[in-house]
Design an enzyme around this catalytic site. Sequence first.
Site, short mmCIF file in Angstrom:
data_model
loop_
_atom_site.label_atom_id
_atom_site.label_comp_id
_atom_site.label_asym_id
_atom_site.label_seq_id
_atom_site.Cartn_x
_atom_site.Cartn_y
_atom_site.Cartn_z
N LYS A 99 -18.82 47.15 126.71
CA LYS A 99 -18.95 47.29 127.99
C LYS A 99 -18.63 48.61 128.45
O LYS A 99 -17.96 49.45 128.01
CB LYS A 99 -17.96 46.33 128.48
CG LYS A 99 -17.71 45.97 130.15
CD LYS A 99 -16.74 45.13 130.48
CE LYS A 99 -16.61 44.58 131.76
NZ LYS A 99 -15.72 43.65 132.00
N SER B 240 -17.14 39.82 134.73
CA SER B 240 -17.99 41.03 134.94
C SER B 240 -18.65 41.57 133.60
O SER B 240 -19.36 42.35 133.60
CB SER B 240 -16.74 41.97 135.29
OG SER B 240 -15.85 42.22 134.36
N SER C 143 -13.38 37.75 133.05
CA SER C 143 -14.44 38.34 132.89
C SER C 143 -14.93 38.52 131.61
O SER C 143 -16.01 39.04 131.58
CB SER C 143 -14.34 39.77 133.41
OG SER C 143 -14.17 40.11 134.96
#
Length: 541
Positions: A116, A190, A214
Amino acid sequence: MTTLKRALIAALLIATLTPVSAHVPAVAFAQAGRTIDLDAATIADVNAAFAKGTLTSERLTQMFLARIDAYDRKGPALRAVITLNPKALDTARAMDAERKTKGPRSPLHGIPIVLKDNIDTVDLPTTGGSVLLEGSMPPDDAFVVRKLRAAGAVIVAKVNLSEFASGAAHSSLGGQILNPHDLTRSPAGSSGGTGASIAAAFAMAGLGTDTGGSVRGPSTANGIAGLKTTMGLVSRDGVIPLALSFDTVGPMARSVYDVAAMLSVIAGVDPADAATKAGEGRNAADYTQSLKSDALKGARIGIARDFLGQDTDVDWVMEASLEAMRKQGATIVDVRLPKWLLDAKGEYYNAIRYPEFVVQIADYLKTLGPKYPKSITELIEQARRVNAPRPDGASPNPARWSLMLRESTSGTITDYQYTSVRDHALPLVRAILDGIFKANNLDAIAYPTSSRRPQRIDAPPDPPGGAAANGSNLANLSGFPDVIVPAGFSTEDLPIGISFLGPAFSESRLLAIGFAFEQATKARRLPVHTPLRMGDAIAIQ
């Protein structure tokens, strides 16, 4: 020609030249034996192929790069990737050479992964998905990245996310991430880029971060496995903060085995993250050793029915999942959470999350070069000057930037609104959950990871901190671990996941339960918009 272009061309040539009659890599043609589709292979399968000499890290990395080339900006155009690593193939070749001379460093030796893009990498930009940090090169690797590199993992890409890890699965730098199962549906945030990348088989596994769901939202929405780790088990040093009281780093993969293999490498004490002191001596050396297909036999699983009743398809899948666990020998116990907790948990979350971001993002920004903003005020000022889309797909993100305005006026971490929740409400949440586990002698509490099937991209977002009907932020408020496993599909063939919430540092037990459930149900499927390509298989023997 750049290294990256050469890598993609080589990967595409290999995939294109594979004969139609053989859905296996060219290296396996001369050897009779079993093959397995790329998306179904676990890290254990890949290591078996490495050991047999039927696969190399270079070849495996080429296969994933070819899929990224075919599906991320072409075809369905998932926009899951922000930055490809131009040295991925060089690293893979180096790992292959080292394997021949010295043997593997770990089970992740030569394994392609994605990160990420809020996790620092010294050799690749770390942007949080924001044009406001475009091109930012951190001063060093995050602690978890150093551990992954030391284990021999191959970083293929930095992937898209909700900007600054909050809000919809959209960022001003990376654009809208699409769900490979249904391009009109959200991959959730997210860690949506990690979720979509792993579901689409862009890598073997990846890392996400979880502050309020997330890792778990994208795991269920994309139909993969994931883990929200216990606070203190995995370092957050070198991760762009959202709220350190809740921030955790967790692995995401297509199988529970691969989640466990990733966790084995990244867990551990880090002097730069004081929270990990609590995890000293509490992490397993190898979490895969706890994975048993009969782990549900004798297990006591609570079902949190407070989070049912929002979607009939989700409820059906959950009831079918409970029956599957009963058939495996588990005892299912109904549990209920106090109404005051269900009503208040979103407010508790926001009281901590908003003011912490203001302070902690400023601390992170101070580590960056002089051309980048140094406070939330400067972030907002620069955002107001970004008012039109760019040809490369970057564009304004008013929804997230408006949230920054609310964050900037949310009070301070010395206000009574903040300190009362931190000092009293959060310990109370932990005590309530601990009490439920102990009073019912539970190994885990099961609940639908998302109480509704994946929503349309254009649907109104859930309120910050999660709706009362969604259970995911309980793990953040308490600091407890939560394992996510694919459980089934909706009427429209959208993935639905199940969560197993456990007491602090119970990852070994939770992963065992999740693995047994996974093996009994086998609910994961390759997304329809990212099908296997010619040659997307590996020879195991």
